[in-house]
Design an enzyme around this catalytic site. Sequence first.
Site, PDB file in Angstrom:
ATOM      1  N   ASP A 193      15.467  15.952  26.647  1.00 44.59           N
ATOM      2  CA  ASP A 193      14.386  16.925  26.571  1.00 44.59           C
ATOM      3  C   ASP A 193      13.675  16.682  25.241  1.00 44.59           C
ATOM      4  O   ASP A 193      14.085  15.873  24.410  1.00 44.59           O
ATOM      5  CB  ASP A 193      14.910  18.354  26.724  1.00 44.59           C
ATOM      6  CG  ASP A 193      13.802  19.314  27.177  1.00 44.59           C
ATOM      7  OD1 ASP A 193      12.611  18.927  27.109  1.00 44.59           O
ATOM      8  OD2 ASP A 193      14.103  20.448  27.584  1.00 44.59           O
TER       9      ASP A 193
HETATM   10  C1  BGC Z   1      10.955  21.535  28.180  1.00 46.66           C
HETATM   11  C2  BGC Z   1      11.115  20.655  29.383  1.00 46.66           C
HETATM   12  C3  BGC Z   1       9.819  19.940  29.670  1.00 46.66           C
HETATM   13  C4  BGC Z   1       9.415  19.153  28.446  1.00 46.66           C
HETATM   14  C5  BGC Z   1       8.124  18.378  28.621  1.00 46.66           C
HETATM   15  C6  BGC Z   1      10.384  20.770  27.021  1.00 46.66           C
HETATM   16  O1  BGC Z   1      10.068  21.610  25.972  1.00 46.66           O
HETATM   17  O2  BGC Z   1      12.204  22.103  27.852  1.00 46.66           O
HETATM   18  O3  BGC Z   1      11.514  21.407  30.495  1.00 46.66           O
HETATM   19  O4  BGC Z   1       9.949  19.128  30.795  1.00 46.66           O
HETATM   20  O5  BGC Z   1       9.248  20.047  27.370  1.00 46.66           O
HETATM   21  O6  BGC Z   1       7.040  19.195  28.659  1.00 46.66           O
END
Ligand code: BGC
Length: 769
Positions: A314
């Site tokens: 993530d």
């Molecule tokens: C979130 C993810 C997301 C990623 C990309 C992160 O902050 O936890 O779920 O896919 O950002 O936007």
Amino acid sequence: MNNLLTLITAATMTLTVSANNRENAPIYKNQKAPIEQRVNDLLSRMTLEEKVGQMNQFVGLEHIRENSKTMSAADLATNTASAFYPGISDKDVANWTRQGLIGSFLHVLTLEEANELQLLNMKSRLKIPLIIGIDAIHGNAKCQNNTVYPTNIGLASSFDVDMAYKIARQTALEMRAMNMQWTFNPNIEVARDPRWGRCGETYGEDTYLVTQMGVATVKGYQRNMDTDQDVLACIKHFCGGTPVNGTNGAPADLSERTLREVFFPPYIAGVKAGAMSLMTAHNELNGIPCHTNKWLMQDLLRNEWGYKGFIVSDWMDIEHCVDQHHTAKDDKDAFYQSIMAGMDMHMHGLEWQENVCALVREGKIKESRIDESVRRILDIKFRLGLFEHPYGNVKIRDKVINNLEHKQTALEATRNSIVLLKNANGLLPLDASKYKKVLVTGINANDQNIMGDWSEPQPENKVSTVLKGLQQIEPNTHFEFVDQGWDPRNMDPKKVDEAVAKAKDCDLNIVCCGEYMMRFRWTERTSGEDTDRDNLDLVGLQNDLIKRIYESGKPTILVIISGHPLSVTWAAEHLDAIINAWEPGQFGGQAIAEILYGKVNPSAKLAMTMPRSVGQIQSIYNHKPSAFFHPVVCGTSEPLYPFGFGLSYTTYKYSDLILDKTNIQKDGNVKASVTITNNGSRDGVEIAQLYIHDIVASAERPVKELKDFKRVYLKAGESKIVEFTITPDKLAFYDKNMHYCVEPGDFEVLIGGSSRNTDEIKAKFTVDE
Ligand code: BGC
């Protein structure tokens, strides 16, 4: 733009020419060669730097350009939170793309930019196309003019698995038309804490429902992932779901029993359904950050469950092992730990390339370990047809996105996702002839916030707010609108007074309250990602507004727009009607108005329990029997509205629950049939729910667990016999020795219209020794 098109045409011709000269072309460029051969051939040509680059993502150039315009000098120098790379410009990132040192982009919001990036990439030595990822959580709603469906919590409340598949399929088509091939969805975390701002992007609190919706969504996005009409699904976040205090990214302390019983099943099913990417969770699990957790990534995911896809981190969460979890001394150490635990791709940023190359050169990580990850990533790029179709086309985009068929699907899904919680004295459906002048007010009465988290503002004419929906559905009614602004934290007391004064001369009040989720106002939101609450009350003057409007003595309806359950306890005790519309998407207003005026009979059921207060958390229907051994004092443990609950404009009666057997062997099945009768004068859809209760077991079992459901259409007065088959997997659990089995003994079958005992009828059968 024209230049870009000319360049793309030229680049496409180059691709065709190379296809014509196939004999001289390397195997990896030969579309007809088996994918494994293509991968091996390509891998054998790659330098270490190119391989490590394939494992890295960056945010799009426009995102960097935009941020560099709006961020302060201090933030530009240090802040990585908005995905700005300190000291680096869009030109640097473009250069690395040209050099083939980036494998993937995210936060690319237009077809033009996606094409621009692929075009840059085609200047690289090996021309390995980029995979472009986006959080298309409820449609590709971050992109302009794409269809915005209800968010996952609403979709789950429709219990409509076929609809989940259909929406995923349509989203895949819209994404490919935008030249985006990877969605960071479905979020298959089991949401057991309503304070968590991300409940709206999940399918709620129940493992079985989450699993069914998640599997359908994965299948809809990917199918067999062998055409340029499919996209890569990403099951996430492995393994979060119940962070301490409901705050995003906080530690999760969960026993192996709870993980295996509650949180893992959706992942196991997602892997089985063929999900080919998975994102790890921000949090640490029982002390080990998920991003460096070998038990999760290798022992379980790959070795026990047979996962074949790749794992993506993530948002800079590997780095957070340094500054948040304090389990790595620096980024290099964190990358080392993460890769050795099983990570394949880094979301996103600067530190990866040099550090990981250095780790390989220093002999700490073997190049063969890097090859494993790159092989998985290349395999997906070949399967998605990216080498043959790296570009999107404006004409196709304009035909596909938000087209009539997709709009109709979004509208139908929205109608089926809105939960009617209260309807006293038959106020609803509204009789338009009786209520000529209707007050409409509240922060969610006329704002794009109705679309929910993970959407960017859309063209005004595309979004149906409650006010617009009402005006469209009842053009002859006078709707008196008092604008309370969008910001619950800064409501103007004068506007509240104005609404209260107007309520006195109106015949009916519709108050639209809830949370604010739009991400373009990141720090002003009250719910959504990274936006968690310490209570579940309405924020700001919203309660005041409701109470004072109610005092007008006119019938008052509350419409809630929120991705997570709110404790509207006062409203539930006093108001005439309450509708929980979740985050209903671009057709939210129309669907709400259709339900209020009875053009649509509501059918949705809550995918999450609504507690009376924050003190009731953890408030889940499938709690253990001893959870309420001693009753709370000065209160109750009964939630406000339980999981599976939702009213309709008709009533359904459950009768004649018949089991085909009362005794079975451990591997036997029981067929349960029940008669459901629509007792009212309106046609409707009832969501029949089957729960199982293992009465005596070697380890304490929940009071009941959802094990099946069916959406049943019943005409007014009609009865239908509905059948369920109870198979051994619906009875199995981890016994006192953590052995997964069916234990002999008595089981209760409960079937009804909610998880509440009084809404169910029951029967019993025995699994023999
Ligand atoms: C979130 C993810 C997301 C990623 C990309 C992160 O902050 O936890 O779920 O896919 O950002 O936007």
